[in-house]
Scaffold this active site. Sequence first.
Site, PDB file in Angstrom:
ATOM      1  N   ASP A  64      87.610  14.466  74.704  1.00 21.21           N
ATOM      2  CA  ASP A  64      87.418  14.767  76.132  1.00 21.21           C
ATOM      3  C   ASP A  64      88.397  15.857  76.561  1.00 21.21           C
ATOM      4  O   ASP A  64      89.543  15.867  76.128  1.00 21.21           O
ATOM      5  CB  ASP A  64      87.691  13.516  77.003  1.00 21.21           C
ATOM      6  N   ASP A  70      95.353  13.362  83.728  1.00 21.10           N
ATOM      7  CA  ASP A  70      95.347  12.554  82.493  1.00 21.10           C
ATOM      8  C   ASP A  70      96.719  12.636  81.833  1.00 21.10           C
ATOM      9  O   ASP A  70      97.301  11.623  81.441  1.00 21.10           O
ATOM     10  CB  ASP A  70      94.313  13.110  81.487  1.00 21.10           C
ATOM     11  N   GLU A  93      94.683   6.347  75.393  1.00 19.36           N
ATOM     12  CA  GLU A  93      93.524   7.234  75.212  1.00 19.36           C
ATOM     13  C   GLU A  93      93.971   8.668  74.968  1.00 19.36           C
ATOM     14  O   GLU A  93      93.288   9.448  74.301  1.00 19.36           O
ATOM     15  CB  GLU A  93      92.621   7.203  76.444  1.00 19.36           C
ATOM     16  N   GLU A  94      95.137   9.022  75.499  1.00 18.93           N
ATOM     17  CA  GLU A  94      95.597  10.415  75.413  1.00 18.93           C
ATOM     18  C   GLU A  94      96.487  10.688  74.203  1.00 18.93           C
ATOM     19  O   GLU A  94      96.985  11.815  74.042  1.00 18.93           O
ATOM     20  CB  GLU A  94      96.344  10.781  76.708  1.00 18.93           C
ATOM     21  N   ASP A 114      94.357   2.877  78.990  1.00 17.40           N
ATOM     22  CA  ASP A 114      93.669   4.101  79.394  1.00 17.40           C
ATOM     23  C   ASP A 114      94.381   4.497  80.675  1.00 17.40           C
ATOM     24  O   ASP A 114      94.089   3.962  81.741  1.00 17.40           O
ATOM     25  CB  ASP A 114      92.178   3.842  79.651  1.00 17.40           C
ATOM     26  N   LEU A 116      94.329   6.962  82.728  1.00 15.00           N
ATOM     27  CA  LEU A 116      93.528   7.436  83.855  1.00 15.00           C
ATOM     28  C   LEU A 116      92.052   7.347  83.497  1.00 15.00           C
ATOM     29  O   LEU A 116      91.510   8.192  82.778  1.00 15.00           O
ATOM     30  CB  LEU A 116      93.890   8.863  84.253  1.00 15.00           C
ATOM     31  N   ASP A 117      91.417   6.298  84.015  1.00 19.53           N
ATOM     32  CA  ASP A 117      89.982   6.114  83.785  1.00 19.53           C
ATOM     33  C   ASP A 117      89.195   6.822  84.881  1.00 19.53           C
ATOM     34  O   ASP A 117      89.620   6.845  86.031  1.00 19.53           O
ATOM     35  CB  ASP A 117      89.647   4.612  83.812  1.00 19.53           C
ATOM     36  N   GLU A 278      89.585   0.218  76.721  1.00 15.29           N
ATOM     37  CA  GLU A 278      88.644   0.183  77.858  1.00 15.29           C
ATOM     38  C   GLU A 278      87.821  -1.122  77.814  1.00 15.29           C
ATOM     39  O   GLU A 278      87.949  -1.965  78.688  1.00 15.29           O
ATOM     40  CB  GLU A 278      87.733   1.410  77.863  1.00 15.29           C
TER      41      GLU A 278
HETATM   42  P1  FBP Z   1      87.561   8.398  80.806  1.00 16.06           P
HETATM   43  O1  FBP Z   1      88.486   7.263  80.588  1.00 16.06           O
HETATM   44  O2  FBP Z   1      87.831   9.519  79.905  1.00 16.06           O
HETATM   45  O3  FBP Z   1      87.448   8.781  82.198  1.00 16.06           O
HETATM   46  O4  FBP Z   1      86.065   7.908  80.340  1.00 16.06           O
HETATM   47  C1  FBP Z   1      85.423   6.840  80.738  1.00 16.06           C
HETATM   48  C2  FBP Z   1      84.406   7.127  81.844  1.00 16.06           C
HETATM   49  O5  FBP Z   1      84.830   8.187  82.654  1.00 16.06           O
HETATM   50  C3  FBP Z   1      84.137   5.888  82.665  1.00 16.06           C
HETATM   51  O6  FBP Z   1      85.104   5.666  83.623  1.00 16.06           O
HETATM   52  C4  FBP Z   1      82.799   6.205  83.286  1.00 16.06           C
HETATM   53  O7  FBP Z   1      82.057   5.089  83.646  1.00 16.06           O
HETATM   54  C5  FBP Z   1      82.106   6.976  82.162  1.00 16.06           C
HETATM   55  O8  FBP Z   1      83.150   7.463  81.282  1.00 16.06           O
HETATM   56  C6  FBP Z   1      81.348   8.143  82.696  1.00 16.06           C
HETATM   57  O9  FBP Z   1      80.724   8.752  81.595  1.00 16.06           O
HETATM   58  P2  FBP Z   1      79.462   9.722  81.819  1.00 16.06           P
HETATM   59  O10 FBP Z   1      79.967  10.878  82.614  1.00 16.06           O
HETATM   60  O11 FBP Z   1      79.026  10.084  80.428  1.00 16.06           O
HETATM   61  O12 FBP Z   1      78.430   8.926  82.533  1.00 16.06           O
END
Ligand code: FBP
Length: 337
Positions: A64, A70, A93-94, A114, A116-117, A278
């Site tokens: 990503d 992040d 995650e990072e 994670d 920053l989700d 996650e």
């Molecule tokens: P991150 O931790 O990198 O943000 O990834 C997870 C995520 O962003 C979830 O929070 C979210 O539900 C999903 O991925 C969104 O993915 P997409 O944009 O493919 O629908």
Amino acid sequence: MQPSPITLGRHIIEEEHRHHPTTGELSRLLMQVAFVAKILAPEIGRAALVGQLGLVGEKNPTGDSQKKLDVFANQTAVEAFAETGLVAGLVSEELAEVKHIATGAQAKYWLFTDPLDGSSNTDINGSMGTIFGVYRCDGGQSVGDSTPLLRKGATQVVAGYVLYGTSTMLVYTSGHGVNGFTLDRELGEFLLSHENIKCPARGRYYSANLGHFYEWAPGVRKYIEYVEESDLPTGRPMGLRYSGALVADLHRILVDGGIYLYPADSAHRDGKLRLTYECAPLGFVVEQAGGRASTGRKPILEIEPESIHQRSQIAIGSSQDVLMFEKFVAEAKGAAQ
Ligand code: FBP
């Protein structure tokens, strides 16, 4: 405000005395997670004013594009635990590898996070979160060897998330129910606001990136067609809610019920979300609240991870909704044989 508000610190210490008779490390560890959240919440709030929006131009270990927030969130988590001696190491995650913490030689726990989700929401003022899961060390981990700490989610001792939304909330479980705390910015304290959260057995909403609909397996597509059919007695059609942040969608489901899905698709053959930091922590929270978390076929908490950044398909939320999803997946598998 409640007559005598219960702070997170007091709640954790009482919970630890009741269920985890240790010397307070678990309480201090969770208070350190809350400390990270208290640093991240205002930084996220003023990101547009302090040059914290946008990309850093690097990719994280799972490919990503890394946002500035992040990197800030990850750095904050690493530094917050560096000097505590509370954790032997941190998986993020990072970070490509396990971060062994020098002061953690005698530590009793591993932290998976994670930081920053929902980072696709950083520049659009959308909700974001922090996810965390804690495992007990059983010793024998040598620097650079991550295998011993790869355990199934069911063995977590604590798990939870922080939601940076209209308010900042921290929701956690230590295996004895789920409780939610709201940050009182004036006091700088997380106060108990959602006691003993129970996820409704069925919900009104489903969360999924329908942009991948035609890439999904037949059972998944049939389930989506089922929830979109009109049949009021069974509460259908369900409403679609997809915020771009798993933590935000999951929090709605904990409070209102429903289901979040991220199945396999052409770009994510094993699903997109990462199992250890996650799916497993959120699976532990949801199941502690009476909900269910699976791949569609196997309980998330029973999967033995093979690597720290392993991905997994996920269906998580209200027990009846996830069971219905699993039924469609199983039937489609049966029909295909
Ligand atoms: P991150 O931790 O990198 O943000 O990834 C997870 C995520 O962003 C979830 O929070 C979210 O539900 C999903 O991925 C969104 O993915 P997409 O944009 O493919 O629908």
